[in-house]
Design a protein around this motif. Structure first.
Motif, PDB file in Angstrom:
ATOM      1  N   THR A 183       0.852  -1.176   0.000  1.00 33.49           N
ATOM      2  CA  THR A 183       0.000   0.000   0.000  1.00 33.49           C
ATOM      3  C   THR A 183       0.890   1.228   0.000  1.00 33.49           C
ATOM      4  OG1 THR A 183      -1.965   1.017   1.000  1.00 33.49           O
ATOM      5  CG2 THR A 183      -0.251   0.258   2.513  1.00 33.49           C
ATOM      6  N   THR A 184       0.304   2.373  -0.293  1.00 33.21           N
ATOM      7  CA  THR A 184       1.034   3.633  -0.231  1.00 33.21           C
ATOM      8  C   THR A 184       0.218   4.644   0.555  1.00 33.21           C
ATOM      9  OG1 THR A 184       0.066   4.322  -2.345  1.00 33.21           O
ATOM     10  CG2 THR A 184       2.265   3.332  -2.419  1.00 33.21           C
ATOM     11  N   VAL A 185       0.932   5.572   1.172  1.00 29.32           N
ATOM     12  CA  VAL A 185       0.315   6.722   1.839  1.00 29.32           C
ATOM     13  C   VAL A 185       1.111   7.966   1.442  1.00 29.32           C
ATOM     14  CG1 VAL A 185      -0.639   5.410   3.777  1.00 29.32           C
ATOM     15  CG2 VAL A 185       1.643   6.386   3.953  1.00 29.32           C
ATOM     16  N   GLY A 186       0.555   9.137   1.748  1.00 26.04           N
ATOM     17  CA  GLY A 186       1.119  10.380   1.257  1.00 26.04           C
ATOM     18  C   GLY A 186       2.296  10.952   2.012  1.00 26.04           C
ATOM     19  N   ASN A 187       2.539  10.480   3.234  1.00 26.70           N
ATOM     20  CA  ASN A 187       3.641  11.070   3.998  1.00 26.70           C
ATOM     21  C   ASN A 187       4.117  10.108   5.084  1.00 26.70           C
ATOM     22  OD1 ASN A 187       2.046  11.583   6.501  1.00 26.70           O
ATOM     23  ND2 ASN A 187       0.934  12.975   5.148  1.00 26.70           N
ATOM     24  N   GLU A 188       5.263  10.432   5.665  1.00 24.27           N
ATOM     25  CA  GLU A 188       5.897   9.578   6.675  1.00 24.27           C
ATOM     26  C   GLU A 188       5.031   9.429   7.929  1.00 24.27           C
ATOM     27  OE1 GLU A 188       8.986   7.124   8.069  1.00 24.27           O
ATOM     28  OE2 GLU A 188       8.948   8.100   6.117  1.00 24.27           O
ATOM     29  N   ALA A 189       4.365  10.494   8.341  1.00 21.83           N
ATOM     30  CA  ALA A 189       3.527  10.419   9.549  1.00 21.83           C
ATOM     31  C   ALA A 189       2.385   9.429   9.362  1.00 21.83           C
ATOM     32  CB  ALA A 189       2.989  11.811   9.902  1.00 21.83           C
ATOM     33  N   ASP A 190       1.703   9.492   8.213  1.00 16.15           N
ATOM     34  CA  ASP A 190       0.624   8.539   7.942  1.00 16.15           C
ATOM     35  C   ASP A 190       1.169   7.118   7.834  1.00 16.15           C
ATOM     36  OD1 ASP A 190      -1.337  10.472   7.984  1.00 16.15           O
ATOM     37  OD2 ASP A 190      -1.526  10.613   5.796  1.00 16.15           O
ATOM     38  N   ALA A 191       2.359   6.971   7.253  1.00 14.30           N
ATOM     39  CA  ALA A 191       2.979   5.652   7.132  1.00 14.30           C
ATOM     40  C   ALA A 191       3.268   5.067   8.508  1.00 14.30           C
ATOM     41  CB  ALA A 191       4.261   5.737   6.303  1.00 14.30           C
ATOM     42  N   GLN A 192       3.846   5.874   9.396  1.00 14.25           N
ATOM     43  CA  GLN A 192       4.141   5.411  10.753  1.00 14.25           C
ATOM     44  C   GLN A 192       2.862   5.022  11.491  1.00 14.25           C
ATOM     45  OE1 GLN A 192       6.918   4.882  12.538  1.00 14.25           O
ATOM     46  NE2 GLN A 192       8.381   5.535  10.990  1.00 14.25           N
ATOM     47  N   THR A 193       1.850   5.861  11.368  1.00 11.01           N
ATOM     48  CA  THR A 193       0.575   5.592  12.047  1.00 11.01           C
ATOM     49  C   THR A 193      -0.031   4.280  11.558  1.00 11.01           C
ATOM     50  OG1 THR A 193       0.136   7.936  12.399  1.00 11.01           O
ATOM     51  CG2 THR A 193      -1.768   6.459  12.444  1.00 11.01           C
ATOM     52  N   LEU A 194      -0.087   4.109  10.243  1.00 10.01           N
ATOM     53  CA  LEU A 194      -0.679   2.892   9.683  1.00 10.01           C
ATOM     54  C   LEU A 194       0.139   1.663  10.052  1.00 10.01           C
ATOM     55  CD1 LEU A 194      -2.843   1.529   7.984  1.00 10.01           C
ATOM     56  CD2 LEU A 194      -1.530   2.161   5.933  1.00 10.01           C
ATOM     57  N   ALA A 195       1.444   1.750   9.946  1.00 16.31           N
ATOM     58  CA  ALA A 195       2.304   0.609  10.290  1.00 16.31           C
ATOM     59  C   ALA A 195       2.131   0.203  11.741  1.00 16.31           C
ATOM     60  CB  ALA A 195       3.765   0.955  10.000  1.00 16.31           C
ATOM     61  N   HIS A 196       2.129   1.170  12.636  1.00 21.29           N
ATOM     62  CA  HIS A 196       1.962   0.866  14.061  1.00 21.29           C
ATOM     63  C   HIS A 196       0.608   0.230  14.338  1.00 21.29           C
ATOM     64  CE1 HIS A 196       5.417   3.211  16.064  1.00 21.29           C
ATOM     65  NE2 HIS A 196       5.722   2.963  14.807  1.00 21.29           N
ATOM     66  N   ARG A 197      -0.444   0.763  13.716  1.00 18.79           N
ATOM     67  CA  ARG A 197      -1.777   0.184  13.931  1.00 18.79           C
ATOM     68  C   ARG A 197      -1.842  -1.249  13.435  1.00 18.79           C
ATOM     69  NH1 ARG A 197      -6.986   3.505  12.650  1.00 18.79           N
ATOM     70  NH2 ARG A 197      -7.830   1.722  13.751  1.00 18.79           N
ATOM     71  N   LEU A 198      -1.284  -1.506  12.251  1.00 24.72           N
ATOM     72  CA  LEU A 198      -1.328  -2.862  11.697  1.00 24.72           C
ATOM     73  C   LEU A 198      -0.636  -3.862  12.618  1.00 24.72           C
ATOM     74  CD1 LEU A 198      -0.627  -2.079   7.942  1.00 24.72           C
ATOM     75  CD2 LEU A 198      -2.767  -2.978   8.914  1.00 24.72           C
ATOM     76  N   VAL A 199       0.514  -3.485  13.156  1.00 26.34           N
ATOM     77  CA  VAL A 199       1.247  -4.403  14.033  1.00 26.34           C
ATOM     78  C   VAL A 199       0.583  -4.486  15.406  1.00 26.34           C
ATOM     79  CG1 VAL A 199       3.457  -4.836  15.164  1.00 26.34           C
ATOM     80  CG2 VAL A 199       3.408  -4.125  12.767  1.00 26.34           C
ATOM     81  N   GLN A 200       0.217  -3.349  15.981  1.00 25.68           N
ATOM     82  CA  GLN A 200      -0.390  -3.356  17.317  1.00 25.68           C
ATOM     83  C   GLN A 200      -1.733  -4.077  17.342  1.00 25.68           C
ATOM     84  OE1 GLN A 200      -0.341   0.863  18.149  1.00 25.68           O
ATOM     85  NE2 GLN A 200       1.600   0.715  19.251  1.00 25.68           N
ATOM     86  N   GLU A 201      -2.499  -3.952  16.263  1.00 27.50           N
ATOM     87  CA  GLU A 201      -3.806  -4.620  16.196  1.00 27.50           C
ATOM     88  C   GLU A 201      -3.694  -6.035  15.639  1.00 27.50           C
ATOM     89  OE1 GLU A 201      -6.774  -2.051  14.405  1.00 27.50           O
ATOM     90  OE2 GLU A 201      -5.977  -0.321  15.509  1.00 27.50           O
ATOM     91  N   GLN A 202      -2.467  -6.528  15.516  1.00 23.86           N
ATOM     92  CA  GLN A 202      -2.153  -7.882  15.071  1.00 23.86           C
ATOM     93  C   GLN A 202      -2.751  -8.209  13.712  1.00 23.86           C
ATOM     94  OE1 GLN A 202      -2.910 -10.666  18.255  1.00 23.86           O
ATOM     95  NE2 GLN A 202      -1.602  -9.537  19.666  1.00 23.86           N
ATOM     96  N   LEU A 203      -2.745  -7.205  12.825  1.00 26.91           N
ATOM     97  CA  LEU A 203      -3.167  -7.403  11.447  1.00 26.91           C
ATOM     98  C   LEU A 203      -1.960  -7.658  10.546  1.00 26.91           C
ATOM     99  CD1 LEU A 203      -5.820  -4.571  11.264  1.00 26.91           C
ATOM    100  CD2 LEU A 203      -6.243  -7.037  11.425  1.00 26.91           C
ATOM    101  N   ALA A 204      -0.766  -7.507  11.110  1.00 23.58           N
ATOM    102  CA  ALA A 204       0.475  -7.755  10.385  1.00 23.58           C
ATOM    103  C   ALA A 204       1.548  -8.128  11.389  1.00 23.58           C
ATOM    104  CB  ALA A 204       0.904  -6.516   9.608  1.00 23.58           C
ATOM    105  N   ARG A 205       2.516  -8.880  10.926  1.00 25.54           N
ATOM    106  CA  ARG A 205       3.648  -9.265  11.785  1.00 25.54           C
ATOM    107  C   ARG A 205       4.767  -8.242  11.680  1.00 25.54           C
ATOM    108  NH1 ARG A 205       5.377 -11.984  16.203  1.00 25.54           N
ATOM    109  NH2 ARG A 205       6.861 -13.613  15.711  1.00 25.54           N
ATOM    110  N   CYS A 206       4.913  -7.629  10.492  1.00 29.83           N
ATOM    111  CA  CYS A 206       5.988  -6.679  10.242  1.00 29.83           C
ATOM    112  C   CYS A 206       5.572  -5.764   9.098  1.00 29.83           C
ATOM    113  CB  CYS A 206       7.264  -7.437   9.886  1.00 29.83           C
ATOM    114  SG  CYS A 206       8.664  -6.394   9.436  1.00 29.83           S
ATOM    115  N   VAL A 207       5.944  -4.490   9.193  1.00 27.31           N
ATOM    116  CA  VAL A 207       5.689  -3.532   8.115  1.00 27.31           C
ATOM    117  C   VAL A 207       6.988  -2.788   7.827  1.00 27.31           C
ATOM    118  CG1 VAL A 207       4.326  -1.553   7.342  1.00 27.31           C
ATOM    119  CG2 VAL A 207       3.292  -3.233   8.891  1.00 27.31           C
ATOM    120  N   THR A 208       7.390  -2.784   6.576  1.00 31.94           N
ATOM    121  CA  THR A 208       8.572  -2.058   6.148  1.00 31.94           C
ATOM    122  C   THR A 208       8.136  -0.805   5.410  1.00 31.94           C
ATOM    123  OG1 THR A 208       9.789  -4.130   5.925  1.00 31.94           O
ATOM    124  CG2 THR A 208      10.703  -2.207   4.784  1.00 31.94           C
TER     125      THR A 208
END
Length: 111
Positions: A17-42
């Motif tokens: 997936t793509t997002v428009g900026n680093e802040a949105d990327a960090q937010t989405l990555a953290h949510r995916l891992v914290q909510e156990q929807l992903a094991r790792c996000v690069t």
């Protein structure tokens, strides 16, 4: 794949997936891992997408997210994707990881 198809507990998936900026990327990555929807996000900043949106040719700087997940996480992610992602039409593409470093794949699976 239909929702009725049984899950493959051994399958490992890469989601893009793509997002428009680093802040949105960090937010989405953290949510995916914290909510156990992903094991790792690069996060891969510096991407640039070229596309037509609402009749206009666009060139947009973006951050690419490469998400590693299990089949169960893939199904769960699809169910909540529009709630998690900041875009009106969020990209979500899955590619099955048919092969790879076995210990890493086991870690993704939680084995």
């Amino acid at each position: 794949m239909s929702d009725a198809e049984p899950m493959d507990s051994a399958a490992v998936w890469l989601a893009y997936t793509t997002v428009g900026n680093e802040a949105d990327a960090q937010t989405l990555a953290h949510r995916l891992v914290q909510e156990q929807l992903a094991r790792c996000v690069t996060l891969l900043p510096g991407a640039r997408s070229v596309y037509v949106w609402q009749g206009q040719l666009e060139t947009t700087p973006e951050v690419l997210l490469m998400v590693k997940c299990t089949d169960a996480q893939r199904h769960a992610m699809k169910m909540v994707w529009t709630d998690l992602h900041p875009y009106e039409l969020p990209e979500l593409l899955f590619v099955k990881a048919d092969d790879g470093h076995a210990p890493y794949l086991d870690w993704i699976r939680g084995v």
